[in-house]
Every structure is written in C-alpha cells, then in structure tokens.
Design a protein around this motif. Sequence first.
Motif, PDB file in Angstrom:
ATOM      1  N   VAL A  79      -0.679 100.328   5.779  1.00 28.90           N
ATOM      2  CA  VAL A  79       0.398  99.826   4.923  1.00 28.90           C
ATOM      3  C   VAL A  79       0.463 100.655   3.644  1.00 28.90           C
ATOM      4  CG1 VAL A  79       1.366  97.816   3.750  1.00 28.90           C
ATOM      5  CG2 VAL A  79      -0.031  97.498   5.805  1.00 28.90           C
ATOM      6  N   THR A  80       1.655 101.173   3.319  1.00 24.08           N
ATOM      7  CA  THR A  80       1.870 101.917   2.077  1.00 24.08           C
ATOM      8  C   THR A  80       3.135 101.396   1.402  1.00 24.08           C
ATOM      9  OG1 THR A  80       3.089 103.649   3.265  1.00 24.08           O
ATOM     10  CG2 THR A  80       0.740 104.008   2.914  1.00 24.08           C
ATOM     11  N   ALA A  81       3.289 101.738   0.131  1.00 24.10           N
ATOM     12  CA  ALA A  81       4.467 101.305  -0.622  1.00 24.10           C
ATOM     13  C   ALA A  81       5.499 102.445  -0.645  1.00 24.10           C
ATOM     14  CB  ALA A  81       4.055 100.861  -2.022  1.00 24.10           C
ATOM     15  N   GLY A  82       6.011 102.778  -1.837  1.00 19.82           N
ATOM     16  CA  GLY A  82       7.000 103.859  -1.933  1.00 19.82           C
ATOM     17  C   GLY A  82       8.391 103.381  -2.275  1.00 19.82           C
ATOM     18  N   GLY A  83       8.612 102.051  -2.206  1.00 19.96           N
ATOM     19  CA  GLY A  83       9.943 101.517  -2.502  1.00 19.96           C
ATOM     20  C   GLY A  83      10.717 101.190  -1.244  1.00 19.96           C
ATOM     21  N   SER A  84      11.630 100.238  -1.362  1.00 20.43           N
ATOM     22  CA  SER A  84      12.412  99.789  -0.205  1.00 20.43           C
ATOM     23  C   SER A  84      13.221 100.909   0.419  1.00 20.43           C
ATOM     24  CB  SER A  84      13.354  98.655  -0.628  1.00 20.43           C
ATOM     25  OG  SER A  84      12.633  97.547  -1.108  1.00 20.43           O
ATOM     26  N   GLY A  85      13.801 101.780  -0.425  1.00 20.77           N
ATOM     27  CA  GLY A  85      14.584 102.901   0.097  1.00 20.77           C
ATOM     28  C   GLY A  85      13.749 103.822   0.959  1.00 20.77           C
ATOM     29  N   THR A  86      12.520 104.056   0.530  1.00 23.09           N
ATOM     30  CA  THR A  86      11.604 104.885   1.306  1.00 23.09           C
ATOM     31  C   THR A  86      11.263 104.220   2.638  1.00 23.09           C
ATOM     32  OG1 THR A  86      10.644 105.852  -0.687  1.00 23.09           O
ATOM     33  CG2 THR A  86       9.302 105.942   1.312  1.00 23.09           C
ATOM     34  N   GLY A  87      11.014 102.915   2.593  1.00 23.08           N
ATOM     35  CA  GLY A  87      10.699 102.192   3.821  1.00 23.08           C
ATOM     36  C   GLY A  87      11.833 102.243   4.832  1.00 23.08           C
ATOM     37  N   LEU A  88      13.050 102.055   4.351  1.00 23.05           N
ATOM     38  CA  LEU A  88      14.217 102.092   5.239  1.00 23.05           C
ATOM     39  C   LEU A  88      14.408 103.487   5.837  1.00 23.05           C
ATOM     40  CD1 LEU A  88      16.643  99.886   3.137  1.00 23.05           C
ATOM     41  CD2 LEU A  88      15.785  99.344   5.424  1.00 23.05           C
ATOM     42  N   LYS A  89      14.260 104.503   5.010  1.00 24.71           N
ATOM     43  CA  LYS A  89      14.396 105.880   5.506  1.00 24.71           C
ATOM     44  C   LYS A  89      13.305 106.188   6.532  1.00 24.71           C
ATOM     45  CE  LYS A  89      14.734 110.698   3.964  1.00 24.71           C
ATOM     46  NZ  LYS A  89      13.806 111.218   4.989  1.00 24.71           N
ATOM     47  N   ASN A  90      12.078 105.772   6.225  1.00 26.38           N
ATOM     48  CA  ASN A  90      10.964 106.066   7.132  1.00 26.38           C
ATOM     49  C   ASN A  90      11.137 105.417   8.503  1.00 26.38           C
ATOM     50  OD1 ASN A  90       9.715 107.601   5.193  1.00 26.38           O
ATOM     51  ND2 ASN A  90       8.195 106.060   4.649  1.00 26.38           N
ATOM     52  N   VAL A  91      11.575 104.151   8.514  1.00 27.68           N
ATOM     53  CA  VAL A  91      11.722 103.483   9.810  1.00 27.68           C
ATOM     54  C   VAL A  91      12.915 104.056  10.574  1.00 27.68           C
ATOM     55  CG1 VAL A  91      13.168 101.524   9.055  1.00 27.68           C
ATOM     56  CG2 VAL A  91      11.606 101.245  10.990  1.00 27.68           C
ATOM     57  N   ALA A  92      13.979 104.414   9.861  1.00 30.07           N
ATOM     58  CA  ALA A  92      15.146 105.005  10.523  1.00 30.07           C
ATOM     59  C   ALA A  92      14.807 106.372  11.124  1.00 30.07           C
ATOM     60  CB  ALA A  92      16.303 105.133   9.534  1.00 30.07           C
ATOM     61  N   ASP A  93      13.946 107.136  10.419  1.00 29.41           N
ATOM     62  CA  ASP A  93      13.549 108.465  10.895  1.00 29.41           C
ATOM     63  C   ASP A  93      12.441 108.419  11.941  1.00 29.41           C
ATOM     64  OD1 ASP A  93      15.343 109.473   9.098  1.00 29.41           O
ATOM     65  OD2 ASP A  93      13.853 110.114   7.622  1.00 29.41           O
ATOM     66  N   GLY A  94      11.813 107.241  12.087  1.00 32.92           N
ATOM     67  CA  GLY A  94      10.702 107.130  13.024  1.00 32.92           C
ATOM     68  C   GLY A  94       9.363 107.501  12.418  1.00 32.92           C
ATOM     69  N   THR A  95       9.334 107.702  11.079  1.00 36.96           N
ATOM     70  CA  THR A  95       8.076 108.026  10.409  1.00 36.96           C
ATOM     71  C   THR A  95       7.168 106.807  10.321  1.00 36.96           C
ATOM     72  OG1 THR A  95       9.291 109.638   9.077  1.00 36.96           O
ATOM     73  CG2 THR A  95       7.088 109.044   8.301  1.00 36.96           C
TER      74      THR A  95
END
Length: 292
Positions: A79-95
């Motif tokens: 589990v890491t943070a980074g902000g909601s925008g980062t989380g959304l981008k990461n899951v959309a990209d498959g990261t």
Amino acid sequence: MMFKQSKVFAVSMSIVLSMGLLAGCGGKEEAKKNESTPTAKVEEISGTVTASGSSALLPLVKQAATEFQDKNPKVTVNVTAGGSGTGLKNVADGTSNIGNSDVESGAEYKDKGLVDHIVAVAPFALIVNKDVNIENLTKAQAADIFSGKITNWKEVGGADKKITIVNRPDSSGSRKLVKQIVLGSADFAKGGVEQESSGAMKTAVAQTTGSIGYVDSPYIDAEVKALKFDGVAYSKETIKDGSYKLFGIEHMYTKGEATGAVKAFIDYILSPDFQNKRIEELKFLPATFLKK
C-alpha cells in the motif's frame, strides 16, 4: 447325543464366522468407499495486491492490509499513497491493482473500465495551528481564505496574524474535495506551503504559526485545532443529519471486476466484521452509513 451336540456347535460356529467375514468385507468396502470420496478443499488465497492513491484513506487500507495478511499468509499487500489522482492513473494504467480515491473518477477515466468499490465515509475538517484563536469558519470565510481574498486572521475575528495556507498538490483528492465543498467556482490562491500527504499536511499546520489546512479525521490530534464549519463540529451524528457538509466518500477502484487476491482483499474491507468493528475505530464511517 454327544455327536448331535458337536454337530450343532459346528454349525453355529460356521454361521458366526460367516457373519464376521461378511462384516469384515463390508467394513473394507466402506473404507474403500470413503477413500475414493474426495474431500472438498478450501482454496488458499495467494498472490500480491498493490494499492496506491489517497493518503486520506491510507490509514484504513494499511490496517486492513495488516489484518488480511495475518489471515492469508500467502498474500502480500503493498500500500502506497501519492494522492487520489495518482491512484486513479495507476489503476487505469495497470500499475496498481487498486486505485484509492477520495473523489469519483473523472470523465477522463470513463472508457478505462474502472469499477468503483465504495469502502467508507471520511469526515474531513479544516485544521489550524493552535495559536489561531478562532473556533469556527463559515463556508464563505473559508472560501475567501483559501482563494486568497482574506489574508489575516483579524478579518474573521482572530488576532492580527498573517494566514499561511498549507495545501495539497493538484493530484490530491482531499484538495479536490475541499474545492468542491468549500470553494466551489473559486480557485485556490497561488503560493503557500504544499505538502504531498495528509500526514505531512497535519505536521506542517502544527509547526507553522498562523496556518490553515485540511485533513480527514484519522489525522486530527492534539497537535492541531479542528474548526467548526458553518458553526457545526464534525461528528457521526452531524454528518448523518446533514448539518456537517465536509466529508468524503472513499473509493477503491479496480480495472474491471476484481478477482483473486484483489477481490478477497476488497471483500475483507467490505465484510461485516471489518465494517462494523474496525471502520469507526480507525475514525472512518461504514460504507453504508449514509444509505437510508
């Protein structure tokens, strides 16, 4: 006479032995039957789950990860943070397998196949340094402070002291939430102090004279002062009755329907045991709290 008795005895023993043999054969057959019947196995969960995004939701997800891994030793949850925008981008990209967010995914993610899992309600509050001698801000006053129209605490009934705004970056869901609820069409003022996480935001407000910021309730402690918003303090009751407006719905997004260890982890967070017992201990409210 002796001959007849011996004959009867021999016949009786023969019957007894035959019954014993039949019973033995039956037992062997039953044993073979039991051996050939497969025992249903409970599939053990294994694998790695990655979750990133909202630092507001971080305390809940980290605690859930610890408990889930204790129950499922073959699973690793990172589990890491980074902000909601980062989380959304990461899951959309498959990261990341899971993108944690304080706000709903925007239009840019409409065609990315994201599936929303609402896991909690998070009370937020405006926080100030303990040297700020006010207890309440109206929505209009808070909007004027964060947009830069009001720059001194004396303008809202406080001491003659410069206001320092502590903000989160553009990728922050907490920032987006405060903009939606407090500022509306206005924009945050330029400058000020910027912090990457909710924990860093709280620390900066605690250490910076005359400062103001915003965090969700798990980060509020004796080092800072939580203000009333429009005359109402945050609580379970005031959120429920609608008098306190500053709160967020916490989301865990997956790309497509969750499967395997990812599904099991989200199911654990949404389980009655975690929702009814752990959520409020972690200073959140259950996912179904606002449903009628």
